[in-house]
Enzyme design. Structure first.
Site, short mmCIF file in Angstrom:
data_model
loop_
_atom_site.label_atom_id
_atom_site.label_comp_id
_atom_site.label_asym_id
_atom_site.label_seq_id
_atom_site.Cartn_x
_atom_site.Cartn_y
_atom_site.Cartn_z
N TYR A 51 -7.97 4.51 -14.86
CA TYR A 51 -7.61 5.01 -16.20
C TYR A 51 -7.24 3.90 -17.19
CZ TYR A 51 -7.87 9.86 -14.50
OH TYR A 51 -8.29 11.08 -14.00
N GLY A 88 -9.22 4.86 -5.62
CA GLY A 88 -7.91 4.22 -5.77
C GLY A 88 -6.84 4.81 -4.87
N VAL A 89 -5.66 5.03 -5.45
CA VAL A 89 -4.52 5.58 -4.72
C VAL A 89 -4.89 6.96 -4.14
CG1 VAL A 89 -2.19 6.55 -5.03
CG2 VAL A 89 -2.79 4.37 -6.10
N ASP A 90 -5.54 7.76 -4.93
CA ASP A 90 -5.93 9.12 -4.55
C ASP A 90 -6.79 9.11 -3.29
OD1 ASP A 90 -6.03 11.84 -4.90
OD2 ASP A 90 -7.41 11.80 -6.61
N ASP A 101 0.85 -1.18 0.00
CA ASP A 101 0.00 0.00 0.00
C ASP A 101 0.90 1.24 0.00
OD1 ASP A 101 -1.64 2.13 0.70
OD2 ASP A 101 -2.74 1.00 2.22
N SER A 145 -2.08 5.27 -13.79
CA SER A 145 -3.04 5.05 -14.89
C SER A 145 -3.52 3.61 -15.07
CB SER A 145 -2.48 5.55 -16.25
OG SER A 145 -2.49 6.96 -16.32
N THR A 146 -3.06 2.68 -14.20
CA THR A 146 -3.43 1.27 -14.44
C THR A 146 -4.72 0.85 -13.74
OG1 THR A 146 -2.10 0.45 -12.60
CG2 THR A 146 -1.03 0.58 -14.76
N GLY A 147 -5.38 1.78 -13.03
CA GLY A 147 -6.62 1.45 -12.34
C GLY A 147 -7.80 2.02 -13.10
N1 AR6 Z 1 -1.33 1.56 -2.96
C1 AR6 Z 1 -0.72 1.19 -4.12
N2 AR6 Z 1 -1.39 0.96 -5.27
C2 AR6 Z 1 -2.74 1.10 -5.23
C3 AR6 Z 1 -3.45 1.49 -4.07
C4 AR6 Z 1 -2.69 1.72 -2.90
N3 AR6 Z 1 -3.26 2.07 -1.74
N4 AR6 Z 1 -4.78 1.55 -4.39
C5 AR6 Z 1 -4.90 1.21 -5.69
N5 AR6 Z 1 -3.67 0.93 -6.21
P1 AR6 Z 1 -5.82 4.25 -9.62
P2 AR6 Z 1 -5.33 5.75 -12.13
C6 AR6 Z 1 -3.30 0.55 -7.59
O1 AR6 Z 1 -7.21 3.94 -10.06
O2 AR6 Z 1 -5.60 4.55 -12.95
C7 AR6 Z 1 -8.70 8.16 -8.98
O3 AR6 Z 1 -10.07 8.20 -8.75
C8 AR6 Z 1 -4.40 0.10 -8.51
O4 AR6 Z 1 -4.63 -1.29 -8.35
O5 AR6 Z 1 -5.59 4.68 -8.22
O6 AR6 Z 1 -4.16 6.63 -12.45
C9 AR6 Z 1 -8.11 9.52 -9.28
O7 AR6 Z 1 -8.76 10.55 -8.59
C10 AR6 Z 1 -3.81 0.42 -9.87
O8 AR6 Z 1 -2.93 -0.63 -10.33
O9 AR6 Z 1 -5.17 5.43 -10.54
C11 AR6 Z 1 -8.31 9.63 -10.77
O10 AR6 Z 1 -9.61 10.08 -11.07
C12 AR6 Z 1 -2.94 1.66 -9.63
O11 AR6 Z 1 -2.78 1.72 -8.20
C13 AR6 Z 1 -8.13 8.22 -11.26
O12 AR6 Z 1 -8.48 7.38 -10.15
C14 AR6 Z 1 -3.53 2.97 -10.11
O13 AR6 Z 1 -4.94 2.96 -9.96
C15 AR6 Z 1 -6.71 7.91 -11.63
O14 AR6 Z 1 -6.66 6.61 -12.19
#
Ligand code: AR6
Length: 174
Positions: free
Chosen positions: A125, A31-33, A9, A121-123
């Site tokens: 996006y 997600g991460v945000d 995490d 971008s892998t979630g």
């Molecule tokens: N720690 C590490 N990796 C994580 C965590 C964590 N706590 N949570 C999810 N991941 P994403 P994006 C992985 O969706 O695709 C948001 O709503 C997840 O499995 O967080 O860049 C923002 O506000 C994936 O592989 O980011 C934007 O609107 C990766 O982190 C949008 O999502 C990225 O997933 C950005 O989308």
């Protein structure tokens, strides 16, 4: 520069910087945000709001990066970057590479020595993991920086294994 891959995490990392996969509003999301704002507390959002008021009234453009406090996280700073939404019809890989390059540039400016990245971008996006790993690792390895320690924090085993395979395929740095 040492590159390490860990499963876990991003909010738990004790690196100087953790990078947030944000959106251009800088006002949070899933997600991460979501995890970073939840665990980091309201100070991060307060600074994001200030940044919107002062510099990014129209939002943080895709591929750019900006720093705030890390609030209650173990890190010192959060660097927010906006990844591109994956598109089948358009090559946006330059924007994804820019997220890594710009985040490292901002981290270097702050005097940071260690940075933790998620797989941007892998979630939400929808960027395919293997291609994202190639761009992430290839870009980070090509940057001239004083950052000594770059850690990729992969949330699940598939992401971790994909990054590991791509990193192995890139071969030694020297
Ligand atoms: N720690 C590490 N990796 C994580 C965590 C964590 N706590 N949570 C999810 N991941 P994403 P994006 C992985 O969706 O695709 C948001 O709503 C997840 O499995 O967080 O860049 C923002 O506000 C994936 O592989 O980011 C934007 O609107 C990766 O982190 C949008 O999502 C990225 O997933 C950005 O989308």
């Amino acid at each position: 520069m040492k590159i390490t891959l860990v499963r876990g995490d991003i909010t738990r990392q004790d690196t100087d910087v953790v990078v947030n996969a944000a959106n251009s509003s800088l006002l949070g999301g899933g997600g991460v945000d979501g995890a970073i704002h939840r665990r980091g507390g309201p100070e991060i959002l307060a600074e994001c709001r200030q940044l919107r008021a002062s510099r990014f009234g129209r939002g943080l453009p895709t591929g750019q990066a900006v720093a705030t406090t890390a609030g209650e996280l173990p890190a010192r700073w959060v660097i927010h970057t906006v990844g591109p939404v994956h598109s089948v019809g358009e090559d946006r890989s330059g924007l994804l590479a820019s997220c890594y390059r710009e985040s490292l540039r901002v981290a270097d400016e702050l005097g940071a020595r260690s940075v933790a990245f998620p797989a941007i971008s892998t979630g939400v996006y929808r960027w395919p993991m293997e291609d994202a790993a190639r761009i992430a690792l290839g870009t980070v390895r090509s940057v001239d920086t004083r950052i000594e320690d770059v850690r990729f924090v992969l949330f699940d085993v598939v992401a971790y294994q994909t990054f590991e395979q791509v990193l192995r395929g890139l071969g030694p740095t020297d």
